[in-house]
Design a protein around this motif. Structure first.
Motif, mmCIF file in Angstrom:
data_model
loop_
_atom_site.group_PDB
_atom_site.id
_atom_site.type_symbol
_atom_site.label_atom_id
_atom_site.label_comp_id
_atom_site.label_asym_id
_atom_site.label_seq_id
_atom_site.Cartn_x
_atom_site.Cartn_y
_atom_site.Cartn_z
ATOM 1 N N GLN A 22 69.539 20.958 30.296
ATOM 2 C CA GLN A 22 69.800 22.076 31.206
ATOM 3 C C GLN A 22 71.257 22.524 31.119
ATOM 4 O O GLN A 22 71.548 23.716 31.200
ATOM 5 C CB GLN A 22 69.449 21.689 32.640
ATOM 6 N N ALA A 23 72.155 21.584 30.916
ATOM 7 C CA ALA A 23 73.583 21.918 30.829
ATOM 8 C C ALA A 23 73.882 22.803 29.621
ATOM 9 O O ALA A 23 74.777 23.657 29.676
ATOM 10 C CB ALA A 23 74.419 20.647 30.759
ATOM 11 N N THR A 26 72.895 26.265 30.543
ATOM 12 C CA THR A 26 73.939 26.775 31.430
ATOM 13 C C THR A 26 75.104 27.315 30.615
ATOM 14 O O THR A 26 75.584 28.423 30.852
ATOM 15 C CB THR A 26 74.418 25.664 32.388
ATOM 16 N N GLU A 27 75.538 26.541 29.645
ATOM 17 C CA GLU A 27 76.663 26.940 28.798
ATOM 18 C C GLU A 27 76.338 28.198 27.986
ATOM 19 O O GLU A 27 77.149 29.116 27.897
ATOM 20 C CB GLU A 27 77.010 25.795 27.849
ATOM 21 N N SER A 32 74.344 29.267 36.349
ATOM 22 C CA SER A 32 74.719 27.975 36.910
ATOM 23 C C SER A 32 73.619 26.928 36.743
ATOM 24 O O SER A 32 72.428 27.256 36.698
ATOM 25 C CB SER A 32 75.068 28.103 38.395
ATOM 26 N N LEU A 33 74.033 25.685 36.666
ATOM 27 C CA LEU A 33 73.100 24.574 36.538
ATOM 28 C C LEU A 33 72.151 24.524 37.739
ATOM 29 O O LEU A 33 70.948 24.302 37.573
ATOM 30 C CB LEU A 33 73.860 23.250 36.384
ATOM 31 N N THR A 35 71.070 26.980 39.514
ATOM 32 C CA THR A 35 70.081 28.049 39.370
ATOM 33 C C THR A 35 69.029 27.681 38.332
ATOM 34 O O THR A 35 67.828 27.878 38.555
ATOM 35 C CB THR A 35 70.763 29.381 39.000
ATOM 36 N N ILE A 36 69.465 27.126 37.196
ATOM 37 C CA ILE A 36 68.516 26.694 36.162
ATOM 38 C C ILE A 36 67.534 25.679 36.756
ATOM 39 O O ILE A 36 66.321 25.795 36.579
ATOM 40 C CB ILE A 36 69.245 26.070 34.951
ATOM 41 N N THR A 52 70.249 37.490 35.829
ATOM 42 C CA THR A 52 70.071 36.059 35.555
ATOM 43 C C THR A 52 68.988 35.839 34.514
ATOM 44 O O THR A 52 69.192 35.119 33.531
ATOM 45 C CB THR A 52 69.723 35.309 36.854
#
Length: 83
Positions: A22-23, A26-27, A32-33, A35-36, A52
Motif C-alpha cells: 500500500q505504501a 501511496t508514493e 495518503s496511506l 485513504t488507500i 483521488t
C-alpha cells in the motif's frame, strides 16, 4: 475504463499483480496511506473524490495495469506490457 468505476477488489488485485505494498501505491499516486486503506476496505464500486480515483488509476496504468469494466461478467484487472 472510466475513472470512478474502480472497485476495491480491482485496486487490491492491481497491487498484487505489481507486488506493490500500500505504501508504494501511496508514493506512486500521491494518495495518503489512510485513504488507500479506507478505499480497499470498501465493497463494490468505491466512493471517493474524482481526483483521488484519477491519481490511483493513473499510477496503475503507468505501471502497465489495464482495468476491465464489468460487462456482465464482473470487473477485472489485467497486467499489460510493462512500461
Amino acid at each position: 475504463m472510466k475513472t470512478g468505476h474502480l472497485t476495491s477488489a480491482q485496486i487490491r488485485a492491481a497491487r498484487a499483480m505489481l507486488r506493490w505494498e500500500q505504501a508504494v501505491l501511496t508514493e506512486k499516486s500521491g494518495v495518503s496511506l489512510a485513504t488507500i486503506k479506507r478505499l480497499e476496505k470498501m465493497t463494490g464500486k468505491i466512493s471517493a473524490n474524482f481526483v483521488t480515483l484519477q491519481a490511483i488509476e493513473r499510477a496503475f496504468t503507468e505501471a502497465g495495469i489495464e482495468f476491465l469494466p464489468d460487462e456482465g461478467r464482473g470487473a477485472g484487472v489485467r497486467l499489460g506490457l510493462q512500461k
